[in-house]
Design a protein around this motif. Structure first.
Motif, PDB file in Angstrom:
ATOM      1  N   ALA A 119      -4.213 -31.971  -8.754  1.00  0.00           N
ATOM      2  CA  ALA A 119      -4.722 -31.627 -10.092  1.00  0.00           C
ATOM      3  C   ALA A 119      -4.386 -32.714 -11.111  1.00  0.00           C
ATOM      4  N   PRO A 120      -3.115 -33.139 -11.229  1.00  0.00           N
ATOM      5  CA  PRO A 120      -2.844 -34.234 -12.170  1.00  0.00           C
ATOM      6  C   PRO A 120      -3.498 -35.555 -11.762  1.00  0.00           C
ATOM      7  N   PHE A 121      -3.614 -35.807 -10.462  1.00  0.00           N
ATOM      8  CA  PHE A 121      -4.285 -37.024  -9.989  1.00  0.00           C
ATOM      9  C   PHE A 121      -5.735 -37.050 -10.468  1.00  0.00           C
ATOM     10  N   LEU A 122      -6.434 -35.932 -10.274  1.00  0.00           N
ATOM     11  CA  LEU A 122      -7.844 -35.864 -10.659  1.00  0.00           C
ATOM     12  C   LEU A 122      -8.001 -35.877 -12.174  1.00  0.00           C
ATOM     13  N   THR A 141       4.160 -37.755 -16.289  1.00  0.00           N
ATOM     14  CA  THR A 141       4.053 -36.760 -15.220  1.00  0.00           C
ATOM     15  C   THR A 141       5.425 -36.148 -14.933  1.00  0.00           C
ATOM     16  N   VAL A 142       5.470 -34.818 -15.020  1.00  0.00           N
ATOM     17  CA  VAL A 142       6.716 -34.095 -14.786  1.00  0.00           C
ATOM     18  C   VAL A 142       6.904 -33.924 -13.279  1.00  0.00           C
ATOM     19  N   ALA A 143       7.839 -34.676 -12.740  1.00  0.00           N
ATOM     20  CA  ALA A 143       8.165 -34.588 -11.319  1.00  0.00           C
ATOM     21  C   ALA A 143       9.447 -33.767 -11.185  1.00  0.00           C
ATOM     22  N   SER A 144      10.338 -34.180 -10.314  1.00  0.00           N
ATOM     23  CA  SER A 144      11.586 -33.454 -10.099  1.00  0.00           C
ATOM     24  C   SER A 144      12.472 -34.302  -9.204  1.00  0.00           C
ATOM     25  N   ASN A 145      13.764 -34.063  -9.282  1.00  0.00           N
ATOM     26  CA  ASN A 145      14.663 -34.746  -8.348  1.00  0.00           C
ATOM     27  C   ASN A 145      14.429 -34.296  -6.912  1.00  0.00           C
ATOM     28  N   ALA A 146      13.640 -33.228  -6.742  1.00  0.00           N
ATOM     29  CA  ALA A 146      13.254 -32.804  -5.390  1.00  0.00           C
ATOM     30  C   ALA A 146      12.522 -33.929  -4.675  1.00  0.00           C
ATOM     31  N   GLN A 147      11.973 -34.894  -5.440  1.00  0.00           N
ATOM     32  CA  GLN A 147      11.289 -36.044  -4.818  1.00  0.00           C
ATOM     33  C   GLN A 147      12.203 -36.774  -3.842  1.00  0.00           C
ATOM     34  N   SER A 148      13.516 -36.726  -4.104  1.00  0.00           N
ATOM     35  CA  SER A 148      14.453 -37.461  -3.244  1.00  0.00           C
ATOM     36  C   SER A 148      14.534 -36.863  -1.837  1.00  0.00           C
ATOM     37  N   MET A 149      14.108 -35.592  -1.697  1.00  0.00           N
ATOM     38  CA  MET A 149      14.120 -34.929  -0.389  1.00  0.00           C
ATOM     39  C   MET A 149      12.730 -34.882   0.236  1.00  0.00           C
ATOM     40  N   GLY A 150      11.748 -35.480  -0.462  1.00  0.00           N
ATOM     41  CA  GLY A 150      10.363 -35.394  -0.005  1.00  0.00           C
ATOM     42  C   GLY A 150       9.983 -36.446   1.005  1.00  0.00           C
ATOM     43  N   ARG A 151       8.982 -36.101   1.796  1.00  0.00           N
ATOM     44  CA  ARG A 151       8.343 -37.053   2.722  1.00  0.00           C
ATOM     45  C   ARG A 151       6.851 -36.824   2.622  1.00  0.00           C
ATOM     46  N   ASN A 176       4.056 -37.062  -6.889  1.00  0.00           N
ATOM     47  CA  ASN A 176       3.974 -37.297  -8.340  1.00  0.00           C
ATOM     48  C   ASN A 176       4.535 -38.666  -8.705  1.00  0.00           C
ATOM     49  N   VAL A 177       5.680 -39.005  -8.120  1.00  0.00           N
ATOM     50  CA  VAL A 177       6.346 -40.267  -8.459  1.00  0.00           C
ATOM     51  C   VAL A 177       5.563 -41.449  -7.891  1.00  0.00           C
ATOM     52  N   MET A 178       5.108 -41.329  -6.648  1.00  0.00           N
ATOM     53  CA  MET A 178       4.346 -42.424  -6.035  1.00  0.00           C
ATOM     54  C   MET A 178       3.017 -42.642  -6.758  1.00  0.00           C
ATOM     55  N   PHE A 179       2.380 -41.548  -7.167  1.00  0.00           N
ATOM     56  CA  PHE A 179       1.145 -41.634  -7.952  1.00  0.00           C
ATOM     57  C   PHE A 179       1.413 -42.374  -9.261  1.00  0.00           C
ATOM     58  N   THR A 180       2.516 -42.024  -9.914  1.00  0.00           N
ATOM     59  CA  THR A 180       2.870 -42.657 -11.188  1.00  0.00           C
ATOM     60  C   THR A 180       3.064 -44.153 -11.024  1.00  0.00           C
ATOM     61  N   SER A 262      13.721 -42.125  -5.111  1.00  0.00           N
ATOM     62  CA  SER A 262      14.034 -42.327  -3.689  1.00  0.00           C
ATOM     63  C   SER A 262      13.442 -43.642  -3.169  1.00  0.00           C
ATOM     64  N   ALA A 263      14.037 -44.153  -2.112  1.00  0.00           N
ATOM     65  CA  ALA A 263      13.558 -45.413  -1.520  1.00  0.00           C
ATOM     66  C   ALA A 263      12.085 -45.302  -1.134  1.00  0.00           C
ATOM     67  N   GLN A 264      11.706 -44.144  -0.586  1.00  0.00           N
ATOM     68  CA  GLN A 264      10.309 -43.940  -0.161  1.00  0.00           C
ATOM     69  C   GLN A 264       9.324 -44.087  -1.308  1.00  0.00           C
ATOM     70  N   SER A 265       9.753 -43.680  -2.505  1.00  0.00           N
ATOM     71  CA  SER A 265       8.830 -43.686  -3.647  1.00  0.00           C
ATOM     72  C   SER A 265       8.380 -45.091  -4.026  1.00  0.00           C
ATOM     73  N   TYR A 266       9.133 -46.108  -3.586  1.00  0.00           N
ATOM     74  CA  TYR A 266       8.797 -47.494  -3.923  1.00  0.00           C
ATOM     75  C   TYR A 266       7.953 -48.183  -2.843  1.00  0.00           C
ATOM     76  N   ASP A 267       7.531 -47.417  -1.831  1.00  0.00           N
ATOM     77  CA  ASP A 267       6.720 -47.973  -0.743  1.00  0.00           C
ATOM     78  C   ASP A 267       5.283 -48.145  -1.236  1.00  0.00           C
TER      79      ASP A 267
END
Length: 288
Positions: A119-122, A141-151, A176-180, A262-267
């Motif tokens: 939804a925010p992407f579109l 974009t309101v993300a969350s620290n939950a991003q650190s546990m995401g894949r 959300n973070v990778m989109f940002t 998270s490290a993944q978010s910078y990929d």
């Protein structure tokens, strides 16, 4: 109290999911700084009540009703915003949710991924030209620290093989973070910035539609230690309005300060892939 000559005077801000919790507190805070706020919500009565609060505090507010789990509704909302708002200086992608069991949207997509990421992407892509025309402008974009546990599970983005509410939520917040970050890269030569944030642990009705066992049993005991919505909105308001962030882009904020995600978010390769997949899922294709 509204400040006619406040720091956000003359600026138009769109806040999604602003009928309660952090979203409503964000809209109230930005209206108090002089902004004209456009709030969105899926329930007309709640949206009207929130608008009433903003007006009672002296703020300028426009109301738009849409269920952002539906891509048709996101597109209709974008059309209405573009028709009604000649300028959009700030878009706050605040809408989000948590569902402990798997739900499918009208578009046949898993609800957490659809609401929290697609939804925010579109909406951002549909409003991007207006934001560029209104620059300097910001996408928050309101993300969350939950991003650190995401894949990002590219082979099973819709959690069809097995579903976990927390896994789906964590994935959506990493998205959300990778989109940002990808958006910030794409907007480098423009006057539009893109940043994400973690609001903190906030006491709201979040997840109440379909709560997990933890939310039912643990959260009631944690509530006294959680932030009130107006405290949870502080970072959103800061990133949306701080003058010194006008040219700052591609960062993740916690407690109003930039922090590492998270490290993944910078990929960047994964972020570009997520953008392509997301564009296909919302029907933007190569246009995005």
């Amino acid at each position: 109290m509204n400040q006619a000559g406040g720091p956000m005077a003359g600026r138009t801000v769109v806040v999604t999911g602003a009928t309660g919790g952090i979203g409503k507190a964000t809209a109230l805070g930005l209206a108090a700084m002089g902004a004209r706020v456009a709030i969105t919500g899926r329930d007309a009565a709640r949206a009207g009540a929130a608008a009433g609060e903003i007006r009672a505090a002296g703020g300028q507010v426009d109301v738009f009703v849409a269920d952002l789990s539906s891509q048709a509704e996101v597109r209709r909302l974008a059309e209405e915003l573009l028709r009604e708002l000649p300028r959009i200086e700030v878009l706050v992608n605040n809408v989000g949710g948590y569902w402990d069991t798997r739900h499918v949207t009208a578009d046949g997509l898993e609800r957490t991924f659809a609401v929290n990421h697609l939804a925010p992407f579109l909406l951002t892509n549909l409003l991007l030209e207006r934001l560029k025309q209104s620059g300097p402008a910001r996408v928050v974009t309101v993300a969350s620290n939950a991003q650190s546990m995401g894949r990002i599970e590219f082979d099973d983005l819709q959690d069809e093989r097995s579903y976990s509410g927390s896994r789906a939520y964590n994935q959506s917040k990493l998205a959300n973070v990778m989109f940002t970050y990808e958006l910030a890269r794409r907007l480098r030569s423009t006057s539009v910035t893109a940043n994400a944030l973690h609001p903190g642990m906030v006491s709201t009705a979040f997840g109440a539609e379909d709560p997990s066992v933890i939310q039912r049993l643990v959260v009631p005991f944690m509530r006294p230690f959680m932030k009130a919505p107006d405290q949870g909105a502080v970072t959103s308001i800061h990133v949306a309005s701080a003058p010194d962030l006008e040219r700052v882009s591609g960062l993740f904020f916690t407690k109003s300060k930039p922090m590492s995600s998270s490290a993944q978010s910078y990929d960047e390769t994964a972020a570009a892939r997520l953008w392509r997949v997301s564009a296909d899922l919302v029907g933007l294709g190569a246009a995005a």
